[in-house]
Each structure stands twice: as C-alpha cells, then as structure tokens.
Enzyme design. Structure first.
Site, PDB file in Angstrom:
ATOM      1  N   ASP A 259      -7.882-106.080  63.801  1.00 17.08           N
ATOM      2  CA  ASP A 259      -8.315-107.156  62.910  1.00 17.08           C
ATOM      3  C   ASP A 259      -8.312-108.511  63.608  1.00 17.08           C
ATOM      4  O   ASP A 259      -8.285-109.556  62.943  1.00 17.08           O
ATOM      5  CB  ASP A 259      -7.402-107.226  61.673  1.00 17.08           C
ATOM      6  N   ASP A 412       3.814-101.066  52.387  1.00 16.30           N
ATOM      7  CA  ASP A 412       4.587 -99.875  52.742  1.00 16.30           C
ATOM      8  C   ASP A 412       5.537 -99.475  51.620  1.00 16.30           C
ATOM      9  O   ASP A 412       5.652 -98.293  51.279  1.00 16.30           O
ATOM     10  CB  ASP A 412       5.362-100.127  54.038  1.00 16.30           C
TER      11      ASP A 412
END
Length: 683
Positions: A259, A412
């Site tokens: 990214d 997460d």
C-alpha cells in the site's frame, strides 16, 4: 526537629527503594554533562610520604576534617546536577518538535490536567504558609484563636474540605481501589494458570507424521500474505524470510500486499519480488490504487482474488517479521484432524529488546502478554485476541466470520471475536516464535499504544449486541464482556490513570482520603513482580517498569476514552516506524543477496532493467529532502510531572515516607517521558 525526625523515620529506611531505582539511573540517556571536581590540595595528600606511625596519628587527628571535605564534595556535586537540570530543560524545549503533539493537547484532558495543576500549586502555597506559621491543621473551635484574614480563610477551607470534598474523594478512592483489586486478582489467576501449565507441561501437540514429506501433494495449499505500507527499512528481509519458507513450492503462494504511496519504493519492492520469482518462488505483487480501510482493506482486497478459493489456509506476517523456515511445518499440522480449529497463533520474539530502556520495558509487557495471557486463554478457553501477524487462519473460518472489516483500527481483534462467536477455536503456540522489532522511540510507541487501546473500545460498542444474541455459552459471553473487554481493556487504563495520577496527588491536599501504603507500594510491586516473571532477566528493571506503566496510563486512558465515545483520534492509523534490525542469520542472507544484486539487475531484460535503474535514479534525485526529525515535547506528561512533583512537596511537609518517594519518582518518570529522554534519541 521536624527535618531530623523526617530523615530518621523515612529517608534511612527507604534505602532499599533507592537501590531498586539504580537500573533506571544506569539506563538513563548518555547525554548528561560530566562534572569533574578536583580534590583540594590539603595536608592529607602530602601525608603519603611520611612513615606509617606518623601517618596513622595524623590520620586520626584529621578524620573530622576529612569528613568535612567529603560532605563538601557531595554538596558540590548535588548543586552542579541541580544547575544542570534547568539548562537541559531549556535546551530540550528549544531543540524539540512540538508540532505533532499540539493538536491533541487542545483536548479536554489536557485542559483538566492544567487546571488541576494550577489548583495544586495554589494549594501548596497555602499549605507552606500554614506550615511555617504553625497553624494547627485541625479545625479551630474558638473564634479568638484565628489570627487574621488569611488564617480565617485557611480554616474555612479546612471546614469546607472536610464536609464536602473529602467524602467525594474518599468514595472515588475506594471505588478505584476496588477496581484495582479486581484487576490484580484477574492477573493473579492468570499467573496461577500459567504455573499450572508449566507444572503439567500442557501444550498443543501434532501428529508426528502429519504430512508425507516424500509426497508434496499431501501438503495443504497455503497462502502467505505480507501487508505493508511504506516499509522501506524492512521489505527485503520480510520477503526473503517468506521466500525461504520450508514448504513445497507448488503448495505455497506469497502475496506482497503493498500500500506504499512512494513510487520509488514500489519499484524497489517489485524488483525484489522479480529476483525471487526468477528463482522459482510463487510470489506476486499487489498494489491498490484506492487505499481505503488501512490494513483491513488491504487484506480484504487480497482475499477477493479469484485464485484464493484454491487455498485452504492463509498465513499473515507484518513487514518487520522474519519467521523461521520451519514456521509453516510447526503451525499448519495443528489443523489436521481438528475441523473446529480456526486460528493458530505463534509468539513474537524481538531482535532489539535490549536496544534501550524503552525496548526493555516493552519486552516485559509483551512477554507477559504471550507467556501468560495468550497461553492461558488458549489452553483453558480456546480463545484469545489475534495479534494481527505471525498467525495462520483457516480461510473457511475467515469467510464464515464475515472476513476483514474496516470498521475499527483493530481488525485483528475484530475478526477473532467474530470467529469466536461463530464457534471456531484458537490455539496458541508458545514455543513457536517469529522474530520482529519493537518501537525504539517514545513517539512511535505512543502512537502504537493509542491505536491498540482505542480500537478495542470501538469494537466493544459494535460487538456488544452480537455477543448478547450469539449462541455461545453464558460463560463465554461473560468472559468476553467482563474480562476480555471491560476489565482488561477499559477498567485497567481507567483506574491506572485515575488512581495513581489524579486521586493520589489529590489526597496529599485532602488527608482524610489518603491512600494506604499497600495500594501505592506493596500490591503494585507484587503485581509488577508477577509481570516480570516471564522475562527473568528484566528483574533489575522492576521499579522502572512500575513507574513507566503508570506514566503510560495517560496515553492509554486518553485512547480508551476516544475509542469509547468515538472521538476523532480513535480512527487514526499510523504505521509503526521500523528500523530494519535483523538477526544474524538475516544479515548473512542479506549480505549474500546484496553481493549479487548488481549482477541480477544486469542479467534481467537488459533494456528494461537499465530503464528502471535510470528512472529510479531520476526519482531519487528529484525527491525533496526530508525534514529532519527531532525529539518531541509531550505536554500532558509534563503537566502531570509538575502535578506529581507539587503533590510530593505537599507530602514532604506532612512527613509522609513512601507517599513522598512514590510521588517524587513518579513525577520524575513523567518528566523524563515528557522531555522524550526515554528511548531513541534523535539529534
């Protein structure tokens, strides 16, 4: 008489406390000014040439004089250090960068701390006047005992304090003490569970011949993902570690999910991937044009590829992780014969844990997190928070749980909670480690902790209805709500900041609500001792660890509140800065690759390779010079430092022993952190 009594009762018996602080002094930054004092030329230095008997007689006669010189030298050194402090303070402020800290300090928490500090300074001034005028601290019952307007105002304040302020302070202190005891009990239970696991030697096991080594087709298909964003310092070592994984090549695909917004870095990463691809490694490069959702959006985009349906498991590693080649062989076999298993999480180890005091203290926290919290929850509950990296997921578990969502900064933990609500089980492997690095500067560590403590509160607000309506047992619901979220993510930062940074200094001016010694000394030291058990080499840093954890409470409390009430800073995502430190094996591999790097570039399509090299050089030349980074000034921490030091001065007037020392050293700890003197020093 007052000073003699104070020294006799409190300073001498507290020598052990001072000794425990020696590691903090040893690990202090190395930019202190060295003060050299030459010993005066007196008769003692000339006595060496005399015979022993004459020397002995003169030494006995000169012992009082010798003692006086020693005292004068000590006093001289103390005044030299005291004169150094203001100079260093002014220099640090002049050379520091406050631009990153200013916007956050305009919030309500900083305003509250400043107002509390101003009131404390005024109250200290009044108490000093009352002390030296020998005013009785008890209420005056006869009007003719009042000596002037100031004395009358002071007695009116005492009456108002006893009737209205003290009851509120007592209630708040007792409330926080109850929370403190509950959290301490939770931590003690976790430690007992860890001791039981060690004693019984309980750990997850796999079948010895889970897969046929001679038959690669018996190995499951594994997708390995490396999400990264502007990771210039570490992309090479992470890609290298993934490509050296001991797994059949036709059963492994590596996705580098880049990214980065730096075109030069994108080209460098593609160049590294091409080098490994030419060696027969199945590795592909993915770059998103629209970078939404941070890491969750990156992972979700990669899982949407058509070829992902051919893979059964996905291993995830952040860009600074360098797992051992046998990582997949130690983790993936746990899924065989266990269809309810959704996640296998490995432990982190740190290449730079001894770099400075900040990394040493982080290592203590994370060792306890993995050795105790993750392992105990994995053995007894089959659930824990996914650490975002160094783990292997069953792709079916990810898909059935809704995949990666972009609604919080802790994607997460989000996927782990949703998978747990869907009935999937987790395994934690304490003996399988993946090497990574810790933040070495306080600025980087503070931003990381802000994200780690604001995200869970966002997630709690979003997941609470789903938890209440899920089909899991009542016990698991209670564990999720009361232990996983409320106690460990909300109550812990709340009482740490409120009890030790607000109520404790407040009680120095409201003696009726004074905290007992076991709250500020005995229990915290015992709990810090338990935290250090998983990293026994860190025992010399017991007291610095205790002080630093209280210092970090202001950041964690601010993050918790911003996440709970959805304030703007709770949605900030800042990539943790890496330094690119590697283990010795990584360095050897890197040196070998770099030695043949030029040859590899020339061997590739020569024309396109030369074009690429020229383009990279042009972009590097055209790139604007980066602004030189400086150490920061953290105003919340500095305000709390002066608040605690003000309270310690008030405690000194009341001849408090442990209270005075705790407030003094805690205030100095806030001062060191506020001036950014802990961790990496940037010139």
């Amino acid at each position: 008489m007052f000073m003699a009594s104070f020294l006799t009762k409190h300073i001498v018996p507290s020598g052990l406390f001072i000794i425990l602080l020696l590691p903090l002094l040893v690990m202090a930054p190395n930019n202190f000014v060295a003060v050299t004092i030459q010993k005066p030329d007196n008769s003692l230095s000339k006595a060496k040439s005399l015979d022993s008997s004459v020397f002995f007689e003169k030494q006995k006669a000169a012992s009082p004089k010798q003692f006086t010189w020693v005292l004068l030298l000590k006093v001289n050194r103390i005044f030299a250090c005291l004169s150094w402090l203001p100079m260093t303070f002014r220099k640090r402020i002049a050379l520091s960068d406050m631009s990153d800290e200013e916007p956050r300090n305009r919030g309500k928490l900083y305003t509250f701390i400043k107002a509390f500090l101003m009131l404390s300074i005024v109250a200290l001034g009044v108490e000093v006047i009352a002390h030296y005028k020998n005013w009785n601290l008890n209420l005056v019952h006869q009007p003719w005992e009042v000596q002037g307007l100031v004395h009358w105002s002071y007695m009116a304040w005492l009456s108002f304090r006893v009737e209205y302020i003290a009851p509120v302070a007592i209630f708040l202190s007792k409330f926080c003490i109850v929370l403190f005891l509950i959290q301490s009990l939770d931590r003690l239970v976790l430690c007992l569970g860890c001791f039981w696991i060690k004693f019984k030697k309980v750990k997850p096991t796999i079948e010895p011949d889970a897969y046929d080594v001679e038959d690669p087709s018996s190995f499951p298909m594994v997708l390995l993902q490396i999400p990264m964003c502007n990771e210039r310092e570490v992309y090479e070592q992470s890609i290298s570690a993934a490509c050296q994984m001991d797994w059949p090549r036709d059963r492994l695909l590596i996705q580098v999910l880049d990214d980065s917004d730096d075109i030069v870095l994108q080209n460098l990463i593609q160049d590294e991937i091409s080098a490994w691809s030419q060696k027969g490694i199945n590795i592909i490069y993915r770059h998103r044009l629209i970078r939404t959702g941070y890491k969750a959006g990156n992972l979700n985009s990669a899982m949407g590829c058509e070829y992902v349906k051919d893979y059964e498991f996905v291993a995830i590693f952040d860009a600074d992780f360098t797992p051992n080649p046998d990582f997949l062989k130690l983790t993936v076999p746990h899924f065989k014969g266990n269809p309810e298993l959704g996640l296998v999480q490995a432990r982190w180890s740190f290449v730079n844990k001894d770099e400075n005091l900040l990394t040493r203290l982080q290592n203590i926290n994370l060792c306890f997190h993995f050795e105790v919290e993750q392992q105990v929850n994995g053995i007894f509950l089959n659930f824990f928070g996914f650490n975002g990296t160094a783990g292997v997921w069953r792709i079916k578990a990810l898909e059935e749980s809704g995949g990666w969502l972009e609604r919080t900064t802790v994607e997460d933990m989000d996927i782990a909670v949703r998978a747990h609500l869907n009935g999937w089980k987790f395994i934690f492997l304490n003996d399988v480690e993946a090497l990574c690095e810790l933040p070495e500067s306080y600025e980087t560590y503070k931003k990381q902790q802000h994200r780690w403590h604001s995200g869970p509160m966002q997630l709690f607000r979003l997941c609470l209805p789903a938890i209440l309506t899920s089909k899991i047992s009542i016990f698991k619901k209670a564990n999720l709500i009361f232990l996983f979220f409320l106690l460990r993510k909300l109550i812990l930062p709340f009482y740490s900041f409120t009890l030790f940074c607000i109520i404790l200094p407040l009680t120095m001016f409201i003696p009726e609500a004074e905290l007992p010694l076991w709250v500020i000394c005995y229990v915290p030291i015992f709990m810090s001792f338990l935290n250090i058990l998983p990293s026994p080499k860190s025992f010399p840093f017991l007291v610095p660890y205790l002080l630093f954890e209280n210092t970090m409470s202001v950041t964690k409390f601010n993050a918790m509140v911003s996440g709970l009430f959805q304030l703007g800073s709770s949605y900030e995502w800042v990539v943790t800065k890496k330094t690119g430190r590697s283990s010795e094996s990584d360095l050897f591999a890197l040196a070998e690759r770099e030695s043949s790097n030029d040859e590899k570039i020339l061997r590739r399509n020569s024309e396109s390779g030369l074009e690429l090299l020229s383009k990279l050089k042009e972009q590097e030349v055209a790139a604007p010079p980066k602004k030189k980074k400086k150490n920061g000034i953290y105003r919340k921490e500095l305000a709390l430092a002066f608040l605690l030091l003000t309270a310690s001065a008030r405690s000194f007037l009341s001849a408090h022993g442990v209270h005075f020392y705790f407030l003094l050293f805690q205030g100095l700890s806030f001062l060191v952190v506020g001036l950014d003197l802990i961790g990496e020093q940037i010139s």
